[in-house]
Motif scaffolding. Sequence first.
Motif, PDB file in Angstrom:
ATOM      1  N   ASN A  42      -9.140   6.081  -3.753  1.00 19.22           N
ATOM      2  CA  ASN A  42     -10.106   5.187  -3.096  1.00 19.22           C
ATOM      3  C   ASN A  42     -10.827   5.854  -1.928  1.00 19.22           C
ATOM      4  OD1 ASN A  42      -8.029   5.321  -1.293  1.00 19.22           O
ATOM      5  ND2 ASN A  42      -7.463   3.164  -1.424  1.00 19.22           N
ATOM      6  N   GLY A  43     -10.682   7.166  -1.763  1.00 17.09           N
ATOM      7  CA  GLY A  43     -11.424   7.895  -0.748  1.00 17.09           C
ATOM      8  C   GLY A  43     -10.872   7.824   0.659  1.00 17.09           C
ATOM      9  N   ASP A  44      -9.637   7.339   0.839  1.00 12.70           N
ATOM     10  CA  ASP A  44      -9.063   7.249   2.184  1.00 12.70           C
ATOM     11  C   ASP A  44      -8.239   8.480   2.564  1.00 12.70           C
ATOM     12  OD1 ASP A  44      -6.759   6.945   0.690  1.00 12.70           O
ATOM     13  OD2 ASP A  44      -6.200   5.003   1.562  1.00 12.70           O
ATOM     14  N   ALA A  45      -8.236   9.503   1.729  1.00 14.71           N
ATOM     15  CA  ALA A  45      -7.525  10.765   1.943  1.00 14.71           C
ATOM     16  C   ALA A  45      -6.004  10.623   1.870  1.00 14.71           C
ATOM     17  CB  ALA A  45      -7.933  11.421   3.259  1.00 14.71           C
ATOM     18  N   LEU A  46      -5.503   9.502   1.346  1.00 10.74           N
ATOM     19  CA  LEU A  46      -4.067   9.309   1.126  1.00 10.74           C
ATOM     20  C   LEU A  46      -3.826   9.067  -0.363  1.00 10.74           C
ATOM     21  CD1 LEU A  46      -3.268   6.898   4.090  1.00 10.74           C
ATOM     22  CD2 LEU A  46      -2.711   9.323   3.936  1.00 10.74           C
ATOM     23  N   TYR A  47      -3.109   9.974  -1.009  1.00 10.93           N
ATOM     24  CA  TYR A  47      -2.787   9.850  -2.429  1.00 10.93           C
ATOM     25  C   TYR A  47      -4.027   9.651  -3.303  1.00 10.93           C
ATOM     26  CZ  TYR A  47       1.781   9.136  -0.316  1.00 10.93           C
ATOM     27  OH  TYR A  47       2.910   9.271   0.441  1.00 10.93           O
ATOM     28  N   HIS A  87       3.983  24.577 -14.267  1.00 14.49           N
ATOM     29  CA  HIS A  87       2.530  24.437 -14.177  1.00 14.49           C
ATOM     30  C   HIS A  87       2.186  23.063 -13.623  1.00 14.49           C
ATOM     31  CE1 HIS A  87       2.032  28.089 -16.535  1.00 14.49           C
ATOM     32  NE2 HIS A  87       3.069  27.656 -17.219  1.00 14.49           N
ATOM     33  N   ARG A  88       1.022  22.973 -12.974  1.00 13.42           N
ATOM     34  CA  ARG A  88       0.577  21.711 -12.380  1.00 13.42           C
ATOM     35  C   ARG A  88      -0.931  21.596 -12.550  1.00 13.42           C
ATOM     36  NH1 ARG A  88       2.915  21.550  -7.067  1.00 13.42           N
ATOM     37  NH2 ARG A  88       4.572  20.456  -8.132  1.00 13.42           N
ATOM     38  N   HIS A  89      -1.363  20.400 -12.926  1.00 10.63           N
ATOM     39  CA  HIS A  89      -2.790  20.110 -13.061  1.00 10.63           C
ATOM     40  C   HIS A  89      -3.070  18.767 -12.401  1.00 10.63           C
ATOM     41  CE1 HIS A  89      -3.262  23.515 -15.713  1.00 10.63           C
ATOM     42  NE2 HIS A  89      -2.184  23.109 -16.351  1.00 10.63           N
ATOM     43  N   TRP A  90      -4.151  18.716 -11.623  1.00 12.80           N
ATOM     44  CA  TRP A  90      -4.484  17.538 -10.821  1.00 12.80           C
ATOM     45  C   TRP A  90      -5.526  16.671 -11.501  1.00 12.80           C
ATOM     46  CZ3 TRP A  90      -2.035  16.350  -6.315  1.00 12.80           C
ATOM     47  CH2 TRP A  90      -1.211  17.348  -5.784  1.00 12.80           C
ATOM     48  N   TRP A  91      -5.447  15.353 -11.236  1.00  9.99           N
ATOM     49  CA  TRP A  91      -6.462  14.412 -11.690  1.00  9.99           C
ATOM     50  C   TRP A  91      -6.891  13.565 -10.503  1.00  9.99           C
ATOM     51  CZ3 TRP A  91      -5.978   8.993 -13.915  1.00  9.99           C
ATOM     52  CH2 TRP A  91      -7.206   8.573 -14.449  1.00  9.99           C
ATOM     53  N   ASN A  92      -8.215  13.432 -10.307  1.00  7.86           N
ATOM     54  CA  ASN A  92      -8.761  12.673  -9.175  1.00  7.86           C
ATOM     55  C   ASN A  92      -9.047  11.215  -9.524  1.00  7.86           C
ATOM     56  OD1 ASN A  92     -11.028  12.845 -10.779  1.00  7.86           O
ATOM     57  ND2 ASN A  92     -12.243  14.019  -9.304  1.00  7.86           N
ATOM     58  N   GLY A  93      -8.643  10.782 -10.713  1.00  8.92           N
ATOM     59  CA  GLY A  93      -8.825   9.390 -11.102  1.00  8.92           C
ATOM     60  C   GLY A  93     -10.194   9.071 -11.662  1.00  8.92           C
ATOM     61  N   ARG A  94     -11.038  10.083 -11.818  1.00 11.00           N
ATOM     62  CA  ARG A  94     -12.407   9.830 -12.281  1.00 11.00           C
ATOM     63  C   ARG A  94     -12.550  10.120 -13.769  1.00 11.00           C
ATOM     64  NH1 ARG A  94     -15.981   8.643  -8.653  1.00 11.00           N
ATOM     65  NH2 ARG A  94     -15.484   8.897  -6.472  1.00 11.00           N
ATOM     66  N   ARG A 126       0.805   5.012 -12.571  1.00 13.59           N
ATOM     67  CA  ARG A 126      -0.120   3.921 -12.251  1.00 13.59           C
ATOM     68  C   ARG A 126      -1.223   4.391 -11.314  1.00 13.59           C
ATOM     69  NH1 ARG A 126       0.504  -0.680 -14.102  1.00 13.59           N
ATOM     70  NH2 ARG A 126      -0.798  -1.676 -12.571  1.00 13.59           N
ATOM     71  N   LEU A 127      -2.423   3.881 -11.546  1.00 13.41           N
ATOM     72  CA  LEU A 127      -3.551   4.039 -10.640  1.00 13.41           C
ATOM     73  C   LEU A 127      -3.713   2.684  -9.961  1.00 13.41           C
ATOM     74  CD1 LEU A 127      -6.938   5.669 -11.476  1.00 13.41           C
ATOM     75  CD2 LEU A 127      -6.822   3.559 -10.199  1.00 13.41           C
ATOM     76  N   ASP A 128      -3.670   2.664  -8.625  1.00 10.66           N
ATOM     77  CA  ASP A 128      -3.692   1.399  -7.879  1.00 10.66           C
ATOM     78  C   ASP A 128      -4.513   1.580  -6.612  1.00 10.66           C
ATOM     79  OD1 ASP A 128      -3.245  -0.969  -6.551  1.00 10.66           O
ATOM     80  OD2 ASP A 128      -1.083  -0.779  -6.473  1.00 10.66           O
ATOM     81  N   THR A 129      -5.741   1.075  -6.611  1.00  9.81           N
ATOM     82  CA  THR A 129      -6.612   1.207  -5.440  1.00  9.81           C
ATOM     83  C   THR A 129      -6.608  -0.034  -4.560  1.00  9.81           C
ATOM     84  OG1 THR A 129      -8.506   0.409  -6.712  1.00  9.81           O
ATOM     85  CG2 THR A 129      -8.182   2.799  -6.608  1.00  9.81           C
ATOM     86  N   GLU A 130      -5.927  -1.076  -5.003  1.00  9.06           N
ATOM     87  CA  GLU A 130      -5.908  -2.329  -4.237  1.00  9.06           C
ATOM     88  C   GLU A 130      -4.896  -2.239  -3.101  1.00  9.06           C
ATOM     89  OE1 GLU A 130      -4.603  -6.871  -5.083  1.00  9.06           O
ATOM     90  OE2 GLU A 130      -5.906  -5.927  -6.562  1.00  9.06           O
ATOM     91  N   ALA A 131      -5.346  -2.556  -1.895  1.00 12.23           N
ATOM     92  CA  ALA A 131      -4.446  -2.538  -0.739  1.00 12.23           C
ATOM     93  C   ALA A 131      -3.446  -3.689  -0.840  1.00 12.23           C
ATOM     94  CB  ALA A 131      -5.246  -2.678   0.559  1.00 12.23           C
TER      95      ALA A 131
END
Length: 172
Positions: A42-47, A87-94, A126-131
């Motif tokens: 969600n762009g808050d620089a946390l997780y 090995h490690r590969h990142w995903w930004n949720g997009r 899980r992807l969870d952007t809701e506070a």
Amino acid sequence: MRQGGRAAFALWVVVGTAVLCGRAAAGVISTVGVIPDPFSPNGDALYDSTAIHYTLSDTAAVIVSVADSALVELATLWAGWEGPGTHRHWWNGRTGGAVAPDGAYVMIVQALPEQGGLDEASAGFRLDTEAPEVLSLDASPARFSPDADGVADTLAVTGAAYFGHEGDRIRV
């Protein structure tokens, strides 16, 4: 799983040949996991991103992809050769330039070693952007004085929060 993209198609051709020849799975993938879980892009620089990590016991052609809960591929994170090791590969949720909706997802690793058959492993997350909604918050004692005199030097904070996606009540 539905696949997309050139890299995925090329490896599927090789994998299809190995499967038709009747080779057994090689067991080349181990220790698969996703951290952090859940994550919140969600762009808050946390997780804001999450990573799949796994270990290969041998060199293999590897495809790492993200799929929704129906196992429809959303993104290919990696397609290529990797050697033995972690090995490690990142995903930004997009996906397609936009953040994917909140919910359950699966990271899938497919590996075809030089000697042996296709191995596949996956890990859900899980992807969870809701506070979360804070239900209660309490500080005790009401007054404290952190002056190292041994009297009321510490403060305990307790509370409860509600994460609305699945109705889980979590103590914080």
